[in-house]
Design an enzyme around this catalytic site. Structure first.
Site, PDB file in Angstrom:
ATOM      1  N   GLU A  70     -36.236 -14.269   2.304  1.00 41.16           N
ATOM      2  CA  GLU A  70     -37.025 -13.119   1.854  1.00 41.16           C
ATOM      3  C   GLU A  70     -38.434 -13.635   1.604  1.00 41.16           C
ATOM      4  O   GLU A  70     -38.795 -13.996   0.494  1.00 41.16           O
ATOM      5  CB  GLU A  70     -36.454 -12.493   0.573  1.00 41.16           C
ATOM      6  CG  GLU A  70     -37.189 -11.221   0.205  1.00 41.16           C
ATOM      7  CD  GLU A  70     -37.175 -10.872  -1.285  1.00 41.16           C
ATOM      8  OE1 GLU A  70     -37.476  -9.727  -1.616  1.00 41.16           O
ATOM      9  OE2 GLU A  70     -36.882 -11.763  -2.120  1.00 41.16           O
ATOM     10  N   ASP A  98     -33.280 -15.341  -1.662  1.00 36.27           N
ATOM     11  CA  ASP A  98     -34.076 -14.432  -2.474  1.00 36.27           C
ATOM     12  C   ASP A  98     -35.402 -15.089  -2.861  1.00 36.27           C
ATOM     13  O   ASP A  98     -35.438 -16.259  -3.237  1.00 36.27           O
ATOM     14  CB  ASP A  98     -33.251 -14.107  -3.736  1.00 36.27           C
ATOM     15  CG  ASP A  98     -33.814 -12.955  -4.531  1.00 36.27           C
ATOM     16  OD1 ASP A  98     -34.014 -11.886  -3.939  1.00 36.27           O
ATOM     17  OD2 ASP A  98     -34.034 -13.125  -5.741  1.00 36.27           O
TER      18      ASP A  98
HETATM   19  C1  GLC Z   1     -35.703  -9.937  -4.591  1.00 38.74           C
HETATM   20  C2  GLC Z   1     -34.545  -8.978  -4.488  1.00 38.74           C
HETATM   21  C3  GLC Z   1     -34.711  -7.897  -5.513  1.00 38.74           C
HETATM   22  C4  GLC Z   1     -34.728  -8.540  -6.881  1.00 38.74           C
HETATM   23  C5  GLC Z   1     -35.799  -9.623  -6.965  1.00 38.74           C
HETATM   24  C6  GLC Z   1     -35.625 -10.471  -8.177  1.00 38.74           C
HETATM   25  O1  GLC Z   1     -36.904  -9.344  -4.284  1.00 38.74           O
HETATM   26  O2  GLC Z   1     -34.457  -8.469  -3.191  1.00 38.74           O
HETATM   27  O3  GLC Z   1     -33.712  -6.930  -5.446  1.00 38.74           O
HETATM   28  O4  GLC Z   1     -34.957  -7.585  -7.868  1.00 38.74           O
HETATM   29  O5  GLC Z   1     -35.720 -10.499  -5.866  1.00 38.74           O
HETATM   30  O6  GLC Z   1     -34.452 -11.250  -8.044  1.00 38.74           O
END
Ligand code: GLC
Length: 483
Positions: free
Chosen positions: A256, A204
């Site tokens: 991500e 993440d």
């Molecule tokens: C990432 C996740 C999202 C979350 C954010 C904060 O972007 O995919 O769902 O709200 O991180 O953890």
């Protein structure tokens, strides 16, 4: 490269499961791990090689699992750690791997680490989070903004008179990645899950976890120059790569990497062998369904990737509107064309649960909304065969359920499965190189490997395309041909 030589994660089709909404085994309205185990036959039938589970760790759910209160235990509503072990074992028996979500940027404010950190200024855990004094006028230490709501990324903690930093909700304090204790603690967390048999992690906010040490103001308050996107993050990702590389069979790190410039995205691959295995390509995901734009992004990505590195493509996830709505505007032909591309490109394709049904973005009435950032429409329960019992989100996505689509040869689901099987059956499509071929306007044609030609017509006109032979492609139609 010879067939079968590439690591599994380059040959795999990944499938993201938003656990709360995939399948509910106990009728409480919330999807759970046993629900997934019960539907492994479906995933196997579809041709899924690995699932990525949205966070299953213990969480007060202010951000639906992305606020972690215990990194090494499973949320009770998902069935606890026994249900996880069962899932990994059952999935393994079908050759399906399980990837979990790792949330290193921040914890929950309910995590014991933060509770200790906020207890006093001399707490040994104080430095595990980012604390700073107010400015002389009492205002926050700098101009950093939170991604949720756009307010200050700092919240005053009255008891100790300092502000703590959170790139997301105040209930999600950011960890201080300059602290060696934090780094070591996460090494242990990774090992905990790797030892339990996970095939890797989706990381993440992979681009954002290290912050500017000096807490400098962002030159443009709307751009996260200093509270994310620091070069220092690469060191942490490389450390994890060294850690997972010690495991056999190979594990994968999928980041991500929410950056919109290809050059910056590519940096997350390091040398191609010493950082992330896969870095999500958001420029592709957010592209309009237009041949020139998509081809440009893919060509730029292919050109910039280091020799041994491998792309990854996805159309939907839990944070953005589902692709049949966002990219295809509800037009079934366009949704088929987008999916066709996803499964024809060089790179690991990632389906989001429901993509295989062309599940559109759902309208969730205000009184049923659960997410503070308005993302519920992409997170509604998967319709298996009619309704769930008291689902946590309403089943308002307008789509035929799995059961009727499976029974219908012409359904989107069977189209999706046929594309997956076509890919599996053709090593060129799985492993072959990418090369753009000349094509008329509105069409994207490319070669995969030695002898596979692909063309897709992203226009409303019927066009003539030259692959091995000349052929006519109807609007939004794709074709794969031996060349
Ligand atoms: C990432 C996740 C999202 C979350 C954010 C904060 O972007 O995919 O769902 O709200 O991180 O953890």
């Amino acid at each position: 490269m010879a067939s079968g030589r590439r690591p599994w994660w380059q040959r795999a089709l990944l499938y993201q499961i938003y656990v709360r909404s995939f399948a509910d085994s106990d009728g409480d309205g919330v999807g759970d791990l046993r629900g997934i185990t019960q539907h492994l036959d479906y995933l196997e039938w579809l041709g899924v090689d690995a699932v990525w589970l949205s966070p299953i760790t213990v969480s007060p759910d202010k951000d639906w699992g992305y606020d972690v209160a215990d990194y090494t235990d499973v949320q009770p509503v998902f069935g606890g750690i026994e249900a996880f072990d069962e899932l990994v074992a059952q999935a393994d028996a079908r050759n399906i791997r399980v990837i979990t979500d790792l949330v290193p940027n921040h914890s929950s404010d309910q995590h014991p680490w933060f509770q200790e950190s906020r207890a006093s200024r001399d707490s040994p855990r104080r430095d595990w989070y980012l604390w700073a004094d107010p400015k002389p006028d009492g205002s926050p230490p700098n101009n950093w903004r939170s991604a949720f709501g756009g307010g200050s990324a700092w919240t005053m903690d009255e008891r100790t008179g300092q502000y703590y930093m959170h790139n997301f909700l105040p209930e999600q304090p950011d960890l201080n990645w300059w602290n060696e204790g934090v780094r070591t603690a996460f090494d242990d967390i990774l090992r905990f899950w790797l030892d339990r048999g996970v095939a890797g992690f989706r990381i993440d906010v992979a681009h954002g976890i290290v912050k500017d040490r000096e807490l400098r103001d962002n030159p443009d308050p709307a751009v996260a120059t200093y509270n994310a996107n620091r070069d220092d993050v690469h060191e942490v990702l490389q450390r994890w790569r060294r850690l997972v590389d010690k495991y056999e069979p190979a594990r994968v790190l999928l980041g991500e990497t929410w950056v919109m410039e290809i050059e910056r995205l590519i940096r997350f691959y390091g040398s191609g062998e010493d950082e992330l295995h896969l870095a999500f390509n958001f420029p592709f995901t957010f592209s309009p369904l237009e041949a020139d734009v998509l081809r440009g992004i893919v060509e730029a990505t292919e050109a910039a990737l280091p020799e041994r590195a491998w792309p990854v493509w996805m159309l939907s996830n839990h944070d953005i509107a589902r692709f049949p709505t966002r990219m295809a505007g509800g037009d079934d032909r366009k949704a088929r064309a987008a999916l066709f591309l996803l499964l024809a490109l060089r790179g690991t394709p990632v389906l989001y649960y429901g993509d295989e049904l062309a599940m559109p973005q759902a309208d969730v009435p205000p009184e049923r909304q659960r997410d503070m950032d308005g993302r519920d429409g992409a997170r509604t329960p998967l319709p298996w065969n009619g309704d769930w019992k008291n689902p946590w989100l309403p089943m308002t996505a307008q789509v035929e359920p799995v059961a009727s689509q499976r029974a219908d040869d012409g359904s989107f689901l069977n189209y999706c499965r046929a594309l997956i099987m076509q890919r599996r059956a053709n090593p060129d499509l799985v492993e072959g190189d990418y090369e753009t071929l000349p094509s008329p306007e509105g069409v994207w044609a490319f070669r995969r490997g030695e002898s596979t030609g692909v063309a897709v017509n992203l226009s409303d006109e019927t066009v003539e395309v030259e692959l091995e032979e000349r052929l006519r492609l109807g609007p939004w139609q794709g074709v794969v041909q031996r060349m």
